[in-house]
Enzyme design. Sequence first.
Site, PDB file in Angstrom:
ATOM      1  N   GLU A 284      13.672  31.889-108.286  1.00 27.70           N
ATOM      2  CA  GLU A 284      14.890  31.334-108.051  1.00 27.70           C
ATOM      3  C   GLU A 284      15.402  30.898-106.601  1.00 27.70           C
ATOM      4  O   GLU A 284      15.704  30.020-106.171  1.00 27.70           O
ATOM      5  CB  GLU A 284      16.315  31.963-108.487  1.00 27.70           C
ATOM      6  CG  GLU A 284      16.263  32.048-110.323  1.00 27.70           C
ATOM      7  CD  GLU A 284      16.176  30.787-111.030  1.00 27.70           C
ATOM      8  OE1 GLU A 284      16.449  29.641-110.098  1.00 27.70           O
ATOM      9  OE2 GLU A 284      16.028  30.701-112.275  1.00 27.70           O
ATOM     10  N   ARG A 288      15.058  27.322-104.963  1.00 28.03           N
ATOM     11  CA  ARG A 288      16.319  26.753-104.474  1.00 28.03           C
ATOM     12  C   ARG A 288      16.594  27.036-102.875  1.00 28.03           C
ATOM     13  O   ARG A 288      17.075  26.114-102.248  1.00 28.03           O
ATOM     14  CB  ARG A 288      17.601  27.749-104.924  1.00 28.03           C
ATOM     15  CG  ARG A 288      17.575  27.391-106.674  1.00 28.03           C
ATOM     16  CD  ARG A 288      18.637  28.132-107.448  1.00 28.03           C
ATOM     17  NE  ARG A 288      18.365  28.240-108.677  1.00 28.03           N
ATOM     18  CZ  ARG A 288      19.273  28.008-109.807  1.00 28.03           C
ATOM     19  NH1 ARG A 288      20.483  28.021-109.396  1.00 28.03           N
ATOM     20  NH2 ARG A 288      18.978  28.298-111.023  1.00 28.03           N
ATOM     21  N   ASP A 417       8.162  25.999-118.991  1.00 29.24           N
ATOM     22  CA  ASP A 417       8.157  24.618-118.559  1.00 29.24           C
ATOM     23  C   ASP A 417       7.480  23.965-117.371  1.00 29.24           C
ATOM     24  O   ASP A 417       6.572  23.282-117.428  1.00 29.24           O
ATOM     25  CB  ASP A 417       9.809  24.266-118.769  1.00 29.24           C
ATOM     26  CG  ASP A 417      10.727  25.183-117.910  1.00 29.24           C
ATOM     27  OD1 ASP A 417      10.099  26.191-117.344  1.00 29.24           O
ATOM     28  OD2 ASP A 417      11.969  25.073-117.650  1.00 29.24           O
ATOM     29  N   GLU A 552      17.522  18.021-116.359  1.00 34.06           N
ATOM     30  CA  GLU A 552      16.188  17.378-116.733  1.00 34.06           C
ATOM     31  C   GLU A 552      16.381  15.965-117.032  1.00 34.06           C
ATOM     32  O   GLU A 552      15.277  15.075-116.872  1.00 34.06           O
ATOM     33  CB  GLU A 552      15.850  18.450-117.780  1.00 34.06           C
ATOM     34  CG  GLU A 552      15.243  19.681-117.168  1.00 34.06           C
ATOM     35  CD  GLU A 552      16.601  20.567-116.869  1.00 34.06           C
ATOM     36  OE1 GLU A 552      17.610  20.407-117.462  1.00 34.06           O
ATOM     37  OE2 GLU A 552      15.974  21.511-116.184  1.00 34.06           O
ATOM     38  N   THR A 641      10.544  21.841-108.512  1.00 29.76           N
ATOM     39  CA  THR A 641      11.272  21.882-109.851  1.00 29.76           C
ATOM     40  C   THR A 641      12.844  22.204-109.593  1.00 29.76           C
ATOM     41  O   THR A 641      13.659  21.910-110.577  1.00 29.76           O
ATOM     42  CB  THR A 641      10.821  23.053-110.356  1.00 29.76           C
ATOM     43  OG1 THR A 641      11.264  22.743-111.801  1.00 29.76           O
ATOM     44  CG2 THR A 641      11.331  24.452-110.076  1.00 29.76           C
TER      45      THR A 641
HETATM   46  C1  DMJ Z   1      16.596  24.568-112.197  1.00 33.34           C
HETATM   47  O1  DMJ Z   1      16.669  25.855-111.663  1.00 33.34           O
HETATM   48  C2  DMJ Z   1      15.141  24.011-112.088  1.00 33.34           C
HETATM   49  O2  DMJ Z   1      15.077  22.775-112.544  1.00 33.34           O
HETATM   50  C3  DMJ Z   1      14.215  24.891-113.035  1.00 33.34           C
HETATM   51  O3  DMJ Z   1      12.839  24.164-112.975  1.00 33.34           O
HETATM   52  C4  DMJ Z   1      15.002  24.856-114.476  1.00 33.34           C
HETATM   53  N1  DMJ Z   1      16.156  25.217-114.741  1.00 33.34           N
HETATM   54  C5  DMJ Z   1      17.211  24.840-113.546  1.00 33.34           C
HETATM   55  C6  DMJ Z   1      17.747  23.485-114.139  1.00 33.34           C
HETATM   56  O4  DMJ Z   1      18.044  23.439-115.425  1.00 33.34           O
END
Ligand code: DMJ
Length: 653
Positions: A284, A288, A417, A552, A641
């Site tokens: 995370e 982020r 994912d 998403e 992501t």
């Molecule tokens: C985000 O932190 C990122 O996109 C991660 O890959 C999946 N979960 C959240 C958003 O849903």
Amino acid sequence: MHPGSRQGYVSISFVGQGSGNYNNSKQWRRQSCWRKWKQLSRLQRSLILFTLVLLFICGIASYPTVTEQFRGLTDGEQDTDTNSVLRPITPHVLPEPVKQGHPSLPEQLSQRKLSNKRGPPVLQNRLQRNGNTSDTAVEDKAADNKKKKNREEEGFVSPLVIFSWRGAVIDTDKATESIKDGEKEDSPAKQEVKLSKEPEAGWLKAVQEAFRHAWKGYKDFAWGHDELRPISKSYNEWFGLGLTLIDALDTMWILGLKEEFEEAKAWVATELTFNKNVDVNLFESTIRILGGLLSTYHLTGDTLFLDRAKDIGSRLMPAFNTPSRIPYSDVNIGKGTAHPPRWTSDSTVAEVTSIQLEFKELSRLTQEPQYEAAVAEIMNHVHKLDGKVDGLVPMFINTNNGQFTHQGIYTLGARADSYYEYLLKQWIQGGKKDNQLLEDYLQAIEGVKKNLLQKSSPNGLTFVGELSHGQFSPKMDHLVCFLPGTLALGAHNGLPADHMDLAKQLMETCYQMYVQMETGLSPEIVHFNMHQGSTRDIDVKLADRHNLLRPETVESLFYLYRFTKDRKYQDWGWEILQKFNKYTKVSSGGYTSINNVRDPDYPSPRDKMESFFLGETLKYLYLLFSDDPNLISLDQYVFNTEAHPLPIWPSAA
Ligand code: DMJ
């Protein structure tokens, strides 16, 4: 005694008592009428009675609501839902059909089915609702009223927030509207035509407005903290690192919100410190914080952000000191120690394989190879591991022996994912040279097609389910909706054209996950019906009805629009933004996750605005509505992501 019977008894005895007391004029008149009636002949009495009965019947027949009810139950074919016949006829209280753009084929089919049913519209509406809410608990009126009251107390913006056709928010509180050039509101039918023709300026402005509203809440009640709690006007601390502020930096830059960006930058310059005794999650904080700082550095050229990126990057490195080199989930960035969660020595596969873009970029910028080496080693290791099914990976990996654990569930949802997403994106980031990444990606997509792809019933929506110990499960997380975008990105980069076909089909499904809900917002998880004779495609379990403001679907809409220029994807994104505004916007500032996407009267706020709403959801909406392909060109940048754009490396690198 039953209260009703007792009342009857009292009433009768009262009349009895009164009958002995005829001393007032009303009673006298009644007595004399009765005497006259007795004096009439039998024929006269019958005639009078017959006339009265006739008048009574005529009166009933012409009474409008009664006849309406009568017509409702007898005209046309009877509703197949027998219960609805027994229910009182009430004006329909469903939300408007969510569609404003183009109905999809499956939708058209289902609409056609409904409209083929004869009978009054009120019954059809009920049918539609029944189809969607079979798993919705029936709530009584009192509970509804209580919920509405709570909702008001919680500061929810009224669902009657109005948008102009160009996307400007009309501020109902101040009774002013920000429509430009004196434009007036149009009828809904007229709005639709205009929406598809010229969406850009107003829609971009609507995203900026949404961002400003979210930012206002964060600034007023959570400044410098991780997440806003907009209902309680407070904050939530996760790592204690100003997570929302950092996640939102490049969004502000891209949206052109200079003032907001400058105040956030000042905080990064003067307040942000990573020298703290806190445990952070490696994945995370990489996607982020490290990702957010790196992309902001690239967009602005300001070395403040690169310095901060180096700082956090180096502090995260202890996570890789494990027997297997598969990193631990948690790192104490102050102490330089790392550990797995208390209950296991496993890490999540998606987490350890979705930090590569960021650490590789950090190495390229700093010319320090250790970052890239650490994350590349993980990819090489996972590439060789046993336990995959046609390129699909399990959800957990052990940090001691480096083996997959808890095997048996294969999903493109939570815990796996972004493994698939980063296979493709690392290949793109590195200039499409690493064949191992490409092979793993292509094999995985074939694995998806072979094992996880199915069609729902009755409307044949293509969806990605899960494999659970050899059994197919028709469960799909909202998280899986990253896949249409990733497939489209691959096709844009020369991968098979059928990836784009699949992307379009899955995009339609993800959109349906929104429009088929009463609020027009997707739940966290859906289950698709596959058996013949199903009346609806999508079911939602009670525990899965929440919406966390996730990105998403709008992320994929952005890719699909960029590559196809089909305006329906913009229209779909616009619908979703309006639903966020309608059901998740909090009047005092901020947006909140909600518990129940199936209850438009009370979606039940969760009192949390996730940082990715600003970092991802609003950014992708803005990019979706922009017609400028150079606003973060997909030939120059690859998004991590968490929606932070990182440069595709020049071929010399
Ligand atoms: C985000 O932190 C990122 O996109 C991660 O890959 C999946 N979960 C959240 C958003 O849903």
